[in-house]
Design a protein around this motif. Structure first.
Motif, mmCIF file in Angstrom:
data_model
loop_
_atom_site.group_PDB
_atom_site.id
_atom_site.type_symbol
_atom_site.label_atom_id
_atom_site.label_comp_id
_atom_site.label_asym_id
_atom_site.label_seq_id
_atom_site.Cartn_x
_atom_site.Cartn_y
_atom_site.Cartn_z
ATOM 1 N N CYS A 281 4.661 1.780 5.251
ATOM 2 C CA CYS A 281 3.766 1.291 6.309
ATOM 3 C C CYS A 281 3.419 2.407 7.296
ATOM 4 O O CYS A 281 2.263 2.540 7.722
ATOM 5 N N ARG A 282 4.408 3.208 7.632
ATOM 6 C CA ARG A 282 4.163 4.300 8.571
ATOM 7 C C ARG A 282 3.159 5.305 8.007
ATOM 8 O O ARG A 282 2.258 5.768 8.702
ATOM 9 N N GLU A 283 3.307 5.643 6.737
ATOM 10 C CA GLU A 283 2.389 6.603 6.125
ATOM 11 C C GLU A 283 0.966 6.044 6.035
ATOM 12 O O GLU A 283 -0.007 6.772 6.263
ATOM 13 N N LEU A 284 0.841 4.772 5.707
ATOM 14 C CA LEU A 284 -0.498 4.164 5.658
ATOM 15 C C LEU A 284 -1.110 4.086 7.058
ATOM 16 O O LEU A 284 -2.309 4.317 7.236
ATOM 17 N N PHE A 285 -0.283 3.779 8.033
ATOM 18 C CA PHE A 285 -0.739 3.725 9.423
ATOM 19 C C PHE A 285 -1.188 5.106 9.887
ATOM 20 O O PHE A 285 -2.153 5.255 10.638
ATOM 21 N N ASN A 286 -0.491 6.144 9.430
ATOM 22 C CA ASN A 286 -0.866 7.508 9.792
ATOM 23 C C ASN A 286 -2.210 7.902 9.205
ATOM 24 O O ASN A 286 -2.931 8.711 9.786
ATOM 25 N N ARG A 287 -2.550 7.345 8.052
ATOM 26 C CA ARG A 287 -3.816 7.682 7.405
ATOM 27 C C ARG A 287 -4.966 6.782 7.850
ATOM 28 O O ARG A 287 -6.094 7.229 7.967
ATOM 29 N N PHE A 288 -4.658 5.512 8.061
ATOM 30 C CA PHE A 288 -5.675 4.540 8.461
ATOM 31 C C PHE A 288 -5.172 3.871 9.737
ATOM 32 O O PHE A 288 -4.496 2.853 9.687
ATOM 33 N N HIS A 289 -5.519 4.472 10.851
ATOM 34 C CA HIS A 289 -4.875 4.110 12.110
ATOM 35 C C HIS A 289 -5.502 2.860 12.703
ATOM 36 O O HIS A 289 -6.187 2.885 13.734
ATOM 37 N N ALA A 290 -5.265 1.720 12.044
ATOM 38 C CA ALA A 290 -5.728 0.426 12.535
ATOM 39 C C ALA A 290 -4.491 -0.405 12.903
ATOM 40 O O ALA A 290 -3.500 -0.400 12.163
ATOM 41 N N PRO A 291 -4.513 -1.120 14.016
ATOM 42 C CA PRO A 291 -3.303 -1.826 14.483
ATOM 43 C C PRO A 291 -2.773 -2.852 13.493
ATOM 44 O O PRO A 291 -1.564 -2.954 13.292
ATOM 45 N N LEU A 292 -3.672 -3.635 12.885
ATOM 46 C CA LEU A 292 -3.248 -4.705 11.979
ATOM 47 C C LEU A 292 -3.947 -4.511 10.642
ATOM 48 O O LEU A 292 -5.181 -4.532 10.566
ATOM 49 N N MET A 293 -3.167 -4.335 9.584
ATOM 50 C CA MET A 293 -3.746 -4.099 8.256
ATOM 51 C C MET A 293 -2.994 -4.899 7.206
ATOM 52 O O MET A 293 -1.863 -5.348 7.425
ATOM 53 N N ARG A 294 -3.627 -5.020 6.061
ATOM 54 C CA ARG A 294 -2.978 -5.663 4.913
ATOM 55 C C ARG A 294 -3.339 -4.869 3.662
ATOM 56 O O ARG A 294 -4.508 -4.580 3.400
ATOM 57 N N ALA A 295 -2.303 -4.488 2.915
ATOM 58 C CA ALA A 295 -2.497 -3.745 1.668
ATOM 59 C C ALA A 295 -2.177 -4.660 0.492
ATOM 60 O O ALA A 295 -1.120 -5.302 0.471
ATOM 61 N N GLU A 296 -3.098 -4.712 -0.445
ATOM 62 C CA GLU A 296 -2.874 -5.455 -1.684
ATOM 63 C C GLU A 296 -2.500 -4.439 -2.764
ATOM 64 O O GLU A 296 -3.289 -3.539 -3.078
ATOM 65 N N LEU A 297 -1.303 -4.581 -3.327
ATOM 66 C CA LEU A 297 -0.818 -3.635 -4.328
ATOM 67 C C LEU A 297 -0.698 -4.320 -5.680
ATOM 68 O O LEU A 297 -0.246 -5.473 -5.762
ATOM 69 N N LEU A 298 -1.101 -3.621 -6.730
ATOM 70 C CA LEU A 298 -1.037 -4.154 -8.087
ATOM 71 C C LEU A 298 -0.205 -3.244 -8.975
ATOM 72 O O LEU A 298 -0.205 -2.022 -8.809
ATOM 73 N N LEU A 299 0.491 -3.872 -9.938
ATOM 74 C CA LEU A 299 1.247 -3.122 -10.931
ATOM 75 C C LEU A 299 0.329 -2.851 -12.115
ATOM 76 O O LEU A 299 -0.196 -3.772 -12.744
#
Length: 487
Positions: free
Chosen positions: A126-144
């Motif tokens: 979460c920290r790394e994604l926040f560092n790249r996309f600095h938006a306060p509230l986000m949701r990541a959808e991950l697929l295998l």
């Protein structure tokens, strides 16, 4: 500093954060009182950042008012650009696999609240994604994927209404912690007029500034009413707190240093090294083409591709020097003495880059290094070659390294032709801080390369100017900050 939390409807906000005022998005956009405010930081919690939506205009108008929104328009564009998500996937591949290794299903939704998740095991991702996309509230959808590895399928911002009720207490606590940790409430503005973030990596072997130099930058800042704070790559989200960024790590367009520069510039911070300088200086192919275009003297140079390798001995002779475009600190620079060595070196480098550089070998006892700031000479050094070696740094196979001697000179003691050439070489790059490497053969001078992140080490580059060297750099930041703020 006034902190505004912009939401669709403050009355429906299920929590409060001490010291942060919740304001309706439409109110922020239309009420004149907000347009007249100074020293404001805006946190945009609108549910959509779609182009021309009210959330988009909150960040756009905030930037126009000098309110430094989170996220800014650059981040909003990045969130909506699949190529940027793919880039994050590639850079964070190993961390994604490690974070999701215990997930049994082939789909996972990761909610990111000010850079954290309710489950602590996902904090690093979460920290790394926040560092790249600095938006306060986000949701990541991950697929295998079919290959058994996880990847980000989609990354988007979310609004307060998208957050499960069970997560709201965590969000409230996380918001309190975030604003407290990042110094938004307790800045030492009574002591300092402006603030400078100095990005460094304590573990870097070839850092552009040693520990002594970093301390001197801090002291120079204190003398000039400028707060200088050391930060690391973990502090990406803190950048909007500052007025300027000084990068004292080795820069690269493919790592966090470039993201720091780009994000700082998007937040209207003064930045050295700025993104354009990093792009231009980090690639020797660009430099070779630029120097040739403006007829700036260099050793005879070829831009090499797979179809002209065999021509190199006829054009440049042997021995010659082969360079990968992003080489630094003598790594990725090879002297070849035979056609076999030449072919092997080129083949290896061309597997990593479509274009590389070849230059005539000019044996010298030392290289000139001329520091340039604000289009003026800053320092002058001679870096001597390691004894019985052709470079200023010798890398041993066991990982050890040996460095040559140095000599620092006053500007008036340096050859006028070398100073003139260094200024010409940086003229078409920018007005930042550069180190120009020049070879001298008799009375002739040749530019070898321009570095956007030159060394400034205590005891070396400052040997002549002492504290005045650090004062010059800090005062340059102050002038730039004042100019950018229109004061």
């Amino acid at each position: 500093m006034k902190l505004l939390l912009i939401v669709p409807n403050p009355k429906k906000l299920p929590f409060k954060i001490a010291g942060v005022e919740a304001v309706a998005a439409r109110t922020y956009l239309t009420e004149p009182v907000f347009a007249k405010m100074n020293g404001v930081r805006v946190f945009n919690l609108c549910s959509s950042y779609r182009y021309k939506s009210i959330g988009y205009y909150v960040s756009l108008i905030a930037e126009a008012r000098g309110h430094r929104p989170v996220p800014n328009i650059t981040v909003i564009r990045d969130l909506q650009t699949p190529a940027m998500v793919r880039m994050a996937n590639a850079e964070l591949h190993d961390l994604i696999q490690k974070s999701l290794r215990k997930i049994k299903q082939n789909h996972y939704t990761l909610s990111i609240y000010f850079g954290r998740n309710v489950a602590k095991q996902y904090d690093a991702l979460c920290r790394e994604l926040f560092n790249r996309f600095h938006a306060p509230l986000m949701r990541a959808e991950l697929l295998l994927g079919k290959d058994g590895s996880w990847g980000i399928h989609q990354l988007r911002n979310i609004g307060i209404g998208d957050i499960p009720e069970a997560h709201l207490p965590f969000l409230a606590n996380r918001g309190e912690t975030y604003f407290a940790q990042h110094g938004y409430r307790h800045r030492r503005r009574a002591l300092y007029r402006y603030s400078l973030a100095l990005l460094h990596n304590p573990a870097e072997d070839h850092a552009p500034s040693n520990a002594g130099a970093l301390k001197r930058f801090i002291r120079a800042g204190e003398k000039n009413n400028l707060e200088v704070k050391l930060i690391t790559r973990e502090d990406f989200s803190r950048l909007p707190e500052f007025d300027a960024l000084f990068i004292r790590e080795t820069t690269n367009v493919n790592d966090h240093t470039f993201r720091f520069a780009r994000y700082a510039e998007a937040n209207q911070l003064v930045v050295i090294d700025d993104p354009q300088s990093i792009i231009r200086c980090a690639n020797k192919v660009f430099l070779a083409e630029m120097l040739a275009h403006y007829r700036i003297k260099t050793p005879q140079t070829m831009i090499v591709h797979r179809d002209n390798v065999e021509v190199i001995p006829f054009e440049l002779g042997l021995p010659c020097v082969i360079k990968q475009p992003d080489s630094a600190f003598s790594v990725g620079v090879i002297k070849v003495t035979s056609e076999d060595e030449l072919r092997q070196a080129c083949e290896k480098m061309l597997d990593r880059s479509e274009l590389i550089i070849a230059q005539t070998f000019l044996p010298t006892d030392f290289d000139w290094r001329i520091g340039i700031l604000d289009r003026k000479p800053l320092f002058v050094c001679r870096y001597y070659m390691v004894e019985n070696h052709w470079q200023i740094i010798k890398h041993e196979r066991d990982g050890r390294q040996e460095e040559g001697l140095f000599e620092t000179l006053a500007e008036e003691d340096a050859p006028a032709e070398a100073l003139k050439l260094a200024l010409r070489a940086t003229q078409h790059i920018g007005d930042g801080l550069y180190g120009v490497d020049i070879k001298q053969v008799g009375n002739r001078f040749y530019v070898i390369e321009v570095n956007d992140n030159p060394n400034i080490d205590e005891g070396i580059e400052d040997a002549v100017l002492k504290d005045a060297l650090y004062q010059s750099i800090i005062q340059s930041f102050l002038r730039r900050i004042i100019k950018k703020k229109g004061l």
